[in-house]
Write an enzyme that holds these catalytic residues in place. Structure first.
Site, PDB file in Angstrom:
ATOM      1  N   ASP A  99      -1.732   3.737  10.136  1.00 21.35           N
ATOM      2  CA  ASP A  99      -1.262   3.299   9.109  1.00 21.35           C
ATOM      3  C   ASP A  99      -1.475   3.993   7.913  1.00 21.35           C
ATOM      4  O   ASP A  99      -2.372   5.277   7.805  1.00 21.35           O
ATOM      5  CB  ASP A  99      -1.912   1.913   8.668  1.00 21.35           C
ATOM      6  CG  ASP A  99      -1.286   1.352   7.264  1.00 21.35           C
ATOM      7  OD1 ASP A  99      -0.119   1.092   7.165  1.00 21.35           O
ATOM      8  OD2 ASP A  99      -2.113   1.054   6.499  1.00 21.35           O
TER       9      ASP A  99
ATOM     10  N   ASP B 290      -0.707   3.734   3.867  1.00 22.30           N
ATOM     11  CA  ASP B 290      -1.118   2.969   2.469  1.00 22.30           C
ATOM     12  C   ASP B 290      -2.328   2.387   2.917  1.00 22.30           C
ATOM     13  O   ASP B 290      -2.557   1.371   3.516  1.00 22.30           O
ATOM     14  CB  ASP B 290       0.089   2.277   2.007  1.00 22.30           C
ATOM     15  CG  ASP B 290      -0.524   1.410   0.794  1.00 22.30           C
ATOM     16  OD1 ASP B 290      -1.696   2.032   0.165  1.00 22.30           O
ATOM     17  OD2 ASP B 290      -0.402   0.045   0.763  1.00 22.30           O
TER      18      ASP B 290
ATOM     19  N   ARG C 269       8.998  -4.071   1.630  1.00 21.13           N
ATOM     20  CA  ARG C 269       9.201  -4.429   0.142  1.00 21.13           C
ATOM     21  C   ARG C 269      10.017  -6.050  -0.395  1.00 21.13           C
ATOM     22  O   ARG C 269       9.524  -6.513  -1.136  1.00 21.13           O
ATOM     23  CB  ARG C 269      10.149  -3.178  -0.148  1.00 21.13           C
ATOM     24  CG  ARG C 269      10.221  -2.914  -1.751  1.00 21.13           C
ATOM     25  CD  ARG C 269      11.157  -1.679  -2.195  1.00 21.13           C
ATOM     26  NE  ARG C 269      10.714  -0.447  -1.101  1.00 21.13           N
ATOM     27  CZ  ARG C 269      11.828   0.504  -1.053  1.00 21.13           C
ATOM     28  NH1 ARG C 269      12.648   0.343  -1.754  1.00 21.13           N
ATOM     29  NH2 ARG C 269      11.273   1.529  -0.588  1.00 21.13           N
TER      30      ARG C 269
ATOM     31  N   SER D 179       6.222   1.649   5.013  1.00 18.69           N
ATOM     32  CA  SER D 179       6.846   2.252   3.751  1.00 18.69           C
ATOM     33  C   SER D 179       7.986   3.266   4.271  1.00 18.69           C
ATOM     34  O   SER D 179       8.081   3.957   5.082  1.00 18.69           O
ATOM     35  CB  SER D 179       5.852   3.026   3.104  1.00 18.69           C
ATOM     36  OG  SER D 179       6.454   3.512   2.096  1.00 18.69           O
TER      37      SER D 179
ATOM     38  N   ASN E 111       8.889   5.279   1.825  1.00 22.78           N
ATOM     39  CA  ASN E 111       8.282   6.295   1.195  1.00 22.78           C
ATOM     40  C   ASN E 111       7.527   7.258   2.006  1.00 22.78           C
ATOM     41  O   ASN E 111       6.955   8.175   1.209  1.00 22.78           O
ATOM     42  CB  ASN E 111       7.818   6.044  -0.294  1.00 22.78           C
ATOM     43  CG  ASN E 111       8.885   5.238  -0.995  1.00 22.78           C
ATOM     44  OD1 ASN E 111       9.847   5.762  -1.530  1.00 22.78           O
ATOM     45  ND2 ASN E 111       8.449   4.062  -1.565  1.00 22.78           N
TER      46      ASN E 111
ATOM     47  N   ASP F  84      -5.509  -1.077   7.784  1.00 25.70           N
ATOM     48  CA  ASP F  84      -6.291  -1.678   6.377  1.00 25.70           C
ATOM     49  C   ASP F  84      -5.687  -3.264   6.374  1.00 25.70           C
ATOM     50  O   ASP F  84      -6.299  -3.847   5.371  1.00 25.70           O
ATOM     51  CB  ASP F  84      -6.134  -0.866   5.360  1.00 25.70           C
ATOM     52  CG  ASP F  84      -4.954  -1.108   4.527  1.00 25.70           C
ATOM     53  OD1 ASP F  84      -3.718  -0.853   5.437  1.00 25.70           O
ATOM     54  OD2 ASP F  84      -4.805  -1.493   3.439  1.00 25.70           O
TER      55      ASP F  84
HETATM   56  P1  B16 Z   1       7.657   0.870   0.409  1.00 24.00           P
HETATM   57  P2  B16 Z   1       1.565   0.949   5.013  1.00 24.00           P
HETATM   58  C1  B16 Z   1       3.020  -0.589   3.116  1.00 24.00           C
HETATM   59  O1  B16 Z   1       2.469   0.679   3.463  1.00 24.00           O
HETATM   60  C2  B16 Z   1       2.366  -1.237   1.874  1.00 24.00           C
HETATM   61  O2  B16 Z   1       0.980  -1.522   2.246  1.00 24.00           O
HETATM   62  C3  B16 Z   1       2.992  -2.218   1.246  1.00 24.00           C
HETATM   63  O3  B16 Z   1       2.432  -2.781   0.197  1.00 24.00           O
HETATM   64  C4  B16 Z   1       4.480  -1.856   1.023  1.00 24.00           C
HETATM   65  O4  B16 Z   1       5.060  -2.933   0.586  1.00 24.00           O
HETATM   66  C5  B16 Z   1       5.255  -1.325   2.220  1.00 24.00           C
HETATM   67  O5  B16 Z   1       4.476  -0.416   2.904  1.00 24.00           O
HETATM   68  C6  B16 Z   1       6.562  -1.127   2.151  1.00 24.00           C
HETATM   69  O6  B16 Z   1       6.485   0.157   1.055  1.00 24.00           O
HETATM   70  O7  B16 Z   1       8.142  -0.236  -0.704  1.00 24.00           O
HETATM   71  O8  B16 Z   1       7.281   2.138   0.088  1.00 24.00           O
HETATM   72  O9  B16 Z   1       8.841   1.175   1.557  1.00 24.00           O
HETATM   73  O10 B16 Z   1       0.479   0.024   4.407  1.00 24.00           O
HETATM   74  O11 B16 Z   1       2.427  -0.040   5.995  1.00 24.00           O
HETATM   75  O12 B16 Z   1       1.590   2.418   5.112  1.00 24.00           O
HETATM   76 MG    MG Z   2      -1.836  -0.217   4.935  1.00 22.39          MG
END
Ligand code: B16
Ligand code: MG
Length: 212
Positions: free
Chosen positions: A9, A11, A49, A117, A119, A171
């Site tokens: 993962d 984030d 999101r 994400s 991003n 996490d």
């Molecule tokens: P984005 P992960 C997740 O990342 C985040 O934990 C979560 O808080 C977020 O809403 C999601 O990505 C989408 O992110 O808005 O950048 O597309 O933990 O899956 O790496």
């Molecule tokens: Mg995460």
């Protein structure tokens, strides 16, 4: 070797963009007069999101927002979040994570990202890991968010490996649930380190080296 590949993962595992997510959602929630705090924020870990916005809107009691309005709110949150990401650099990748990744690579394991994400690629570039992973499965190639296993199943498919041969590092409880649903062993770290569904519990990122 116990596993052929590791799916990380992003984030909360490779880097810590969770605080930036929190601050961006907080700004939006304050603007809409919706109560939002760190306890609610914990439920957003690993969640997409739009699903995150829906969780925040549980505390909203006004007239229902249209789909377009919700898209606009998500866009606004993402604009605030992207500004924080602009300031990230290689310094935001810890020495421990960098060295552990290097050692796992030396041991011949395939390494992939499995993140919700959209991003992901930008963040990897910011922290100096552009081009490092053998595969990236992220919010841009899935239709269902964690706890659905799609993001990890796609990562395994991109690596041409079976789920039973991949270890997922997560996490978020939603992420561990996704791994279990997909037939993957998993290791919980941070907020998920004491989650009952974790196959392994990591006190620290480098503990991965004791498992594989
Ligand atoms: P984005 P992960 C997740 O990342 C985040 O934990 C979560 O808080 C977020 O809403 C999601 O990505 C989408 O992110 O808005 O950048 O597309 O933990 O899956 O790496
Ligand atoms: Mg995460």
């Amino acid at each position: 070797m116990k596993y052929k590949a590791i799916i990380f993962d992003l984030d909360g595992v490779i880097c810590f963009t969770d605080e930036y997510h929190y601050l961006a959602w907080k700004e939006l929630a304050d603007e809409l007069n919706i109560p939002f705090d760190r306890t609610i924020n914990e439920r957003l870990r690993g969640v997409s999101r739009m699903d995150s916005l829906e969780i925040i809107l549980e505390k909203y009691s006004g007239p229902e927002f249209s789909k377009d309005e919700k898209e606009k709110f998500c866009g606004k949150k993402n604009d605030i979040y992207r500004k924080s990401l602009e300031n990230m650099s290689e310094k935001d990748l810890s020495e421990e994570v960098r060295e552990t990744l290097k050692e796992l690579r030396n041991r011949g394991l395939k390494l992939a990202i499995g993140s919700s994400s959209k991003n992901t690629k930008f963040i990897l570039k910011q922290i100096g890991l552009e081009g490092f992973f053998d595969a990236i499965s992220d919010g841009t190639n899935i239709t269902r968010s964690k706890p659905d296993p799609e993001v990890f199943l796609k990562a395994a498919q991109f690596l041409a490996e079976e789920p039973k041969d991949c270890l997922v590092i997560e996490d978020a409880e939603a992420g561990i649930d996704a791994a279990v649903a997909g037939g993957f062993d998993n290791a919980g770290i941070g907020s998920a380190s004491d989650y009952s569904k974790s196959t392994y519990r990591l006190g620290s990122f480098s503990d991965i080296l004791k498992i594989v």
